[in-house]
Design a protein around this motif. Structure first.
Motif, PDB file in Angstrom:
ATOM      1  N   PRO A  96       1.073  -2.717   8.255  1.00  0.00           N
ATOM      2  CA  PRO A  96       0.477  -1.371   8.210  1.00  0.00           C
ATOM      3  C   PRO A  96      -0.049  -0.945   9.577  1.00  0.00           C
ATOM      4  CG  PRO A  96      -0.494  -2.810   6.521  1.00  0.00           C
ATOM      5  CD  PRO A  96       0.363  -3.667   7.392  1.00  0.00           C
ATOM      6  N   LYS A 150      -1.941   5.645   7.968  1.00  0.00           N
ATOM      7  CA  LYS A 150      -1.937   6.208   6.618  1.00  0.00           C
ATOM      8  C   LYS A 150      -1.260   7.569   6.630  1.00  0.00           C
ATOM      9  CE  LYS A 150      -3.887   4.576   3.491  1.00  0.00           C
ATOM     10  NZ  LYS A 150      -3.294   3.742   2.453  1.00  0.00           N
ATOM     11  N   ARG A 151      -0.709   7.949   5.484  1.00  0.00           N
ATOM     12  CA  ARG A 151      -0.159   9.282   5.266  1.00  0.00           C
ATOM     13  C   ARG A 151      -1.057  10.029   4.301  1.00  0.00           C
ATOM     14  NH1 ARG A 151       5.517   9.581   2.852  1.00  0.00           N
ATOM     15  NH2 ARG A 151       5.283  11.741   3.477  1.00  0.00           N
ATOM     16  N   THR A 152      -0.952  11.332   4.336  1.00  0.00           N
ATOM     17  CA  THR A 152      -1.671  12.151   3.373  1.00  0.00           C
ATOM     18  C   THR A 152      -0.842  12.233   2.095  1.00  0.00           C
ATOM     19  OG1 THR A 152      -2.595  13.477   5.169  1.00  0.00           O
ATOM     20  CG2 THR A 152      -2.679  14.419   2.940  1.00  0.00           C
ATOM     21  N   HIS A 201       0.808  -1.215   0.000  1.00  0.00           N
ATOM     22  CA  HIS A 201       0.000   0.000   0.000  1.00  0.00           C
ATOM     23  C   HIS A 201       0.846   1.271   0.000  1.00  0.00           C
ATOM     24  CE1 HIS A 201      -3.317  -2.682   0.756  1.00  0.00           C
ATOM     25  NE2 HIS A 201      -2.689  -3.161   1.820  1.00  0.00           N
ATOM     26  N   SER A 202       0.574   2.144  -0.942  1.00  0.00           N
ATOM     27  CA  SER A 202       1.226   3.444  -0.997  1.00  0.00           C
ATOM     28  C   SER A 202       0.728   4.326   0.139  1.00  0.00           C
ATOM     29  CB  SER A 202       0.924   4.129  -2.337  1.00  0.00           C
ATOM     30  OG  SER A 202       1.416   3.361  -3.403  1.00  0.00           O
ATOM     31  N   TRP A 203       1.514   5.307   0.508  1.00  0.00           N
ATOM     32  CA  TRP A 203       1.157   6.309   1.503  1.00  0.00           C
ATOM     33  C   TRP A 203       0.664   5.661   2.809  1.00  0.00           C
ATOM     34  CZ3 TRP A 203       3.167  10.839   0.442  1.00  0.00           C
ATOM     35  CH2 TRP A 203       3.454  11.115  -0.897  1.00  0.00           C
ATOM     36  N   THR A 204       1.381   4.629   3.215  1.00  0.00           N
ATOM     37  CA  THR A 204       1.038   3.875   4.416  1.00  0.00           C
ATOM     38  C   THR A 204       2.259   3.788   5.318  1.00  0.00           C
ATOM     39  OG1 THR A 204      -0.599   2.595   3.196  1.00  0.00           O
ATOM     40  CG2 THR A 204       0.207   1.618   5.241  1.00  0.00           C
TER      41      THR A 204
END
Length: 185
Positions: free
Chosen positions: A176, A179-181, A164-167
């Protein structure tokens, strides 16, 4: 690059050319790269390029970064790699734009086949996509891809590609946790 089917207890695992080139690089690292003052990023980038590394602009590789094979290294723009990082890039290592690799992180592109009677040396590429942060003392194993925007928390271990991206990932093995923005840059 790796010699297969040999007996690594009495025979080399790499060609003579590879071993000589690594010895030359180790000497340059010891006498020119490692003792260079911290602000001389352009000097260290020059030395890496002389040995075949592909580097973008504004790449900050600090003097105590240990790089196994600069010719297997591709670094994008605006990247920071802190003191104490080990880039054990027996295979290709790509680091994307705006990535940060914090102190003591270890990116390990090689291992041994534990099912082989001679523990055959093996290597796989590592890919660090854009906007990734590998925090202090994290371990990234061979064959791993870190997706865009991923954060690998301090002392975490990543032994397979992350999904997963932005994780934010943490733990052993890394899982995980947040989450990131996402952002563009």
């Amino acid at each position: 690059m790796i010699i297969e089917g040999n007996d690594p207890t009495v025979e080399p695992s790499f060609t003579l050319r590879n071993r000589l080139t690594r010895q030359l690089w180790n000497s340059v690292w010891l006498f020119l790269f490692r003792p260079s003052p911290r602000p001389l990023h352009a000097w260290r980038a020059f030395l890496l390029r002389v040995f075949g590394a592909r580097l973008g602009t504004d790449v900050h590789v600090y003097p105590a970064v240990k790089i196994w094979a600069p010719w297997n290294l591709d670094i994008g723009n605006n990247v920071g790699i802190a003191d104490g990082v080990t880039l054990y890039n027996m295979s290709f290592l790509r680091i994307g734009d705006y990535a940060v690799i914090s102190q003591g992180a270890h990116l390990c592109g090689g291992s041994h086949d534990y099912n082989s009677p001679n523990f055959q040396l093996i290597a796989e590429p590592i890919t660090v996509e854009k906007h990734v942060w590998i925090c202090a003392e994290a371990f990234i194993s061979q064959g791993v891809t870190l997706p865009p925007g991923a954060v690998v928390a301090a002392r975490s271990v990543v032994s397979k590609p992350l999904e997963h991206s932005w994780t934010v990932y943490a733990g052993v093995p890394a899982k995980p946790i947040g989450k990131r923005t996402p952002h563009d840059k």
